[in-house]
Design an enzyme around this catalytic site. Structure first.
Site, PDB file in Angstrom:
ATOM      1  N   THR A 173       0.113  -7.667   5.577  1.00 15.95           N
ATOM      2  CA  THR A 173       0.119  -7.925   4.140  1.00 15.95           C
ATOM      3  C   THR A 173       1.448  -8.558   3.762  1.00 15.95           C
ATOM      4  OG1 THR A 173      -1.239  -5.957   3.827  1.00 15.95           O
ATOM      5  CG2 THR A 173      -0.200  -6.898   1.869  1.00 15.95           C
ATOM      6  N   LYS A 175       4.684  -9.419   1.924  1.00 24.53           N
ATOM      7  CA  LYS A 175       5.570  -8.712   1.005  1.00 24.53           C
ATOM      8  C   LYS A 175       6.751  -9.613   0.658  1.00 24.53           C
ATOM      9  CE  LYS A 175       3.179  -4.860   1.675  1.00 24.53           C
ATOM     10  NZ  LYS A 175       2.420  -4.150   0.642  1.00 24.53           N
ATOM     11  N   LYS A 201      -2.541 -11.369   4.755  1.00 31.17           N
ATOM     12  CA  LYS A 201      -3.349 -10.842   3.651  1.00 31.17           C
ATOM     13  C   LYS A 201      -2.624 -10.940   2.321  1.00 31.17           C
ATOM     14  CE  LYS A 201      -5.018  -6.337   1.985  1.00 31.17           C
ATOM     15  NZ  LYS A 201      -4.008  -6.213   0.927  1.00 31.17           N
ATOM     16  N   GLU A 204      -3.499  -6.391  -2.901  1.00 31.19           N
ATOM     17  CA  GLU A 204      -4.649  -6.199  -3.791  1.00 31.19           C
ATOM     18  C   GLU A 204      -4.399  -6.703  -5.208  1.00 31.19           C
ATOM     19  OE1 GLU A 204      -2.172  -2.455  -3.942  1.00 31.19           O
ATOM     20  OE2 GLU A 204      -2.901  -3.795  -2.365  1.00 31.19           O
ATOM     21  N   HIS A 294     -10.640  -4.670  -0.151  1.00 28.32           N
ATOM     22  CA  HIS A 294      -9.594  -3.688  -0.447  1.00 28.32           C
ATOM     23  C   HIS A 294     -10.170  -2.611  -1.352  1.00 28.32           C
ATOM     24  CE1 HIS A 294      -5.806  -1.845  -1.620  1.00 28.32           C
ATOM     25  NE2 HIS A 294      -5.239  -2.506  -0.624  1.00 28.32           N
ATOM     26  N   HIS A 327     -10.413  -1.225   4.006  1.00 30.52           N
ATOM     27  CA  HIS A 327      -9.300  -0.317   4.271  1.00 30.52           C
ATOM     28  C   HIS A 327      -9.820   1.110   4.387  1.00 30.52           C
ATOM     29  CE1 HIS A 327      -5.832  -3.104   3.334  1.00 30.52           C
ATOM     30  NE2 HIS A 327      -6.911  -3.835   3.083  1.00 30.52           N
TER      31      HIS A 327
END
EC number: 4.1.1.39
Length: 475
Positions: A173, A175, A201, A204, A294, A327
């Site tokens: 994911t 960041k 990814k 969300e 998600h 998830h």
């Protein structure tokens, strides 16, 4: 049938209020193969008998209301009513019990998770006679599950599309989840994919904010995917979050992703809603897109032990509504998840036939017939030292997703991806050689550090990081 449970028009109309158990508590009922079965954890108000509370749940989630109405005589309620057919105590809990309710199939619209949930959990959870209510599990009969498309593609088709076999897939994911420009975001995607990950990814809550509009993000991520594919010779993907404020806007984003030629899009299925999710899943199957799901907002629904809905129910709902990944917790990371319970709903996502097993929280045998499976995604607070446990717990048919555990590497994003890929390949090789990852996992990682400086640096920086708290979700 006993006169106490007779509800046909021949009885005549008698106005007034009567106990729910006179009509909806039927311990002699033999469930049908076509019934949808539910297991509720019920905590009644003081003075409310278990039979009355269980019957109230069956009534208020099917045909009942608080008083007798004359229009009951215009139909056969015995055909349509929910029935509380069994009650059992909860070990160690004097004020709780499990109520089993059977619903006739005709109560539900075909192919609609929205209608299923509106009926079973839509209103009864606010019932005053109950202090708390939790839906622990559902049995979905093949007669109903076959009315759903299910996942757009499923596990085997995804592996064939990606040409990746014999190991878990690796993800990351990006960041910080919010604040990056689209170009810098795409740069991070490229570096992670180039370093050896299969997927990156959107988080969300990355949709289309002022700092990064969705179309710009999609374009830069597509560029990153194609560049990484050209340099590695592997098929890559980025979960482009199509979640939006309207279904029309969501579909516009999915269509643009398809036009870019990327392999996968993403949806927040609980905040986006089941109707939107099912529509997107149908589009993805028709157009060759994988769909990553998600579960944002799930803990609002499933975290409390006595009220709400267990995630295994949400997992079954997602498999029917449609998604190729979802998830599912990590067991070892920062997010909630006890091992046996987690593996219980992981099997409900992946397998065709799952036997009843109360030790894992599975109340009913579930037969999905030919519905494709869903890959569970382990994500949240995991790093290279967790790799042996994750490989052993989740097996090959899973996605292991490291956000901070990739981008937090002291040497940068690409070395973080290299560290994770090396750790995974080492664990898979050790397992295939017959080594016990549960016992020898740390040694496997230390051995790999000798020939991977990227992994050695990651192991050093995260050697003290643990998330050790009591698990709330216990049986």
């Amino acid at each position: 049938m006993s006169p106490k449970t007779e509800t046909k028009a021949s009885v005549g109309f008698k106005a007034g209020v009567k106990d729910y158990r006179l009509t909806y508590y039927t311990p002699e009922y033999q469930t049908k193969d076509t019934d949808i079965l539910a297991a509720f954890r019920v905590t009644p108000q003081p003075g409310v008998p278990p039979e009355e509370a269980g019957a109230a749940v069956a009534a208020e989630s099917s045909t009942g209301t608080w008083t007798t109405v004359w229009t009951d005589g215009l139909t056969s309620l015995d055909r349509y009513k929910g029935r509380c057919y069994d009650i059992e105590p909860v070990a160690g809990e004097e004020t709780q019990f499990i109520a089993y309710v059977a619903y006739p199939l005709d109560l539900f619209e075909e192919g609609s998770v929205t209608n299923l949930f509106t009926s079973i959990v839509g209103n009864v959870f606010g019932f005053k006679a109950l202090r708390a209510l939790r839906l622990e599990d559902l049995r979905i009969p093949p007669a109903y599950s076959k009315t759903f498309q299910g996942p757009p593609h499923g596990i085997q088709v995804e592996r064939d599309k990606l040409n990746k076999y014999g190991r878990p897939l690796l993800g990351c994911t990006i960041k910080p989840k919010l604040g990056l420009s689209a170009k810098n975001y795409g740069r991070a995607v490229y570096e992670c994919l180039r370093g050896g990950l299969d997927f990156t990814k959107d988080d969300e809550n990355v949709n289309s904010q002022p700092f990064m509009r969705w179309r710009d993000r999609f374009v830069f991520c597509a560029e990153a995917i194609y560049k990484a594919q050209a340099e590695t010779g592997e098929i890559k993907g980025h979960y482009l979050n199509a979640t939006a404020g309207t279904c029309e806007e969501m579909m516009k984003r999915a269509i643009f992703a398809r036009e870019l030629g990327v392999p996968i899009v993403m949806h927040d299925y609980l905040t986006g809603g089941f109707t939107a999710n099912t529509s997107l899943a149908h589009y993805c199957r028709d157009n060759g897109l994988l769909l990553h799901i998600h579960r944002a907002m799930h803990a609002v629904i499933d975290r409390q032990r006595i009220h709400g809905m267990h995630f295994r129910v949400l997992a079954k709902a997602l498999r029917m509504s449609g998604g190729d990944h979802i998830h599912a917790g990590t067991v070892v990371g920062k997010l909630e998840g006890e091992r046996d319970v987690t593996l219980g709903f992981v099997d409900l996502l992946r397998d065709d036939f799952i036997e009843k097993d109360r030790s894992r929280g599975i109340y009913f045998t579930q037969d999905w017939v030919s519905m494709p499976g869903v890959l569970p995604v382990a994500s949240g607070g995991i790093h290279v030292w967790h790799m042996p446990a994750l490989t052993e717990i989740f097996g090959d048919d899973s996605v292991l997703q490291f956000g901070g555990g990739t981008l937090g590497h002291p040497w940068g994003n690409a070395p973080g991806a290299v560290a994770n890929r090396v750790a995974l390949e080492a664990c898979v090789q050790a397992r295939n050689e017959g080594r016990d990852l549960a016992r020898e996992g740390n040694e496997v990682i230390r051995e790999a550090c000798k020939w991977s400086p990227e992994l050695a640096a990651a192991c050093e920086i995260w050697k003290e990081i643990k998330f050790e708290f009591d698990v709330i979700d216990r049986l």
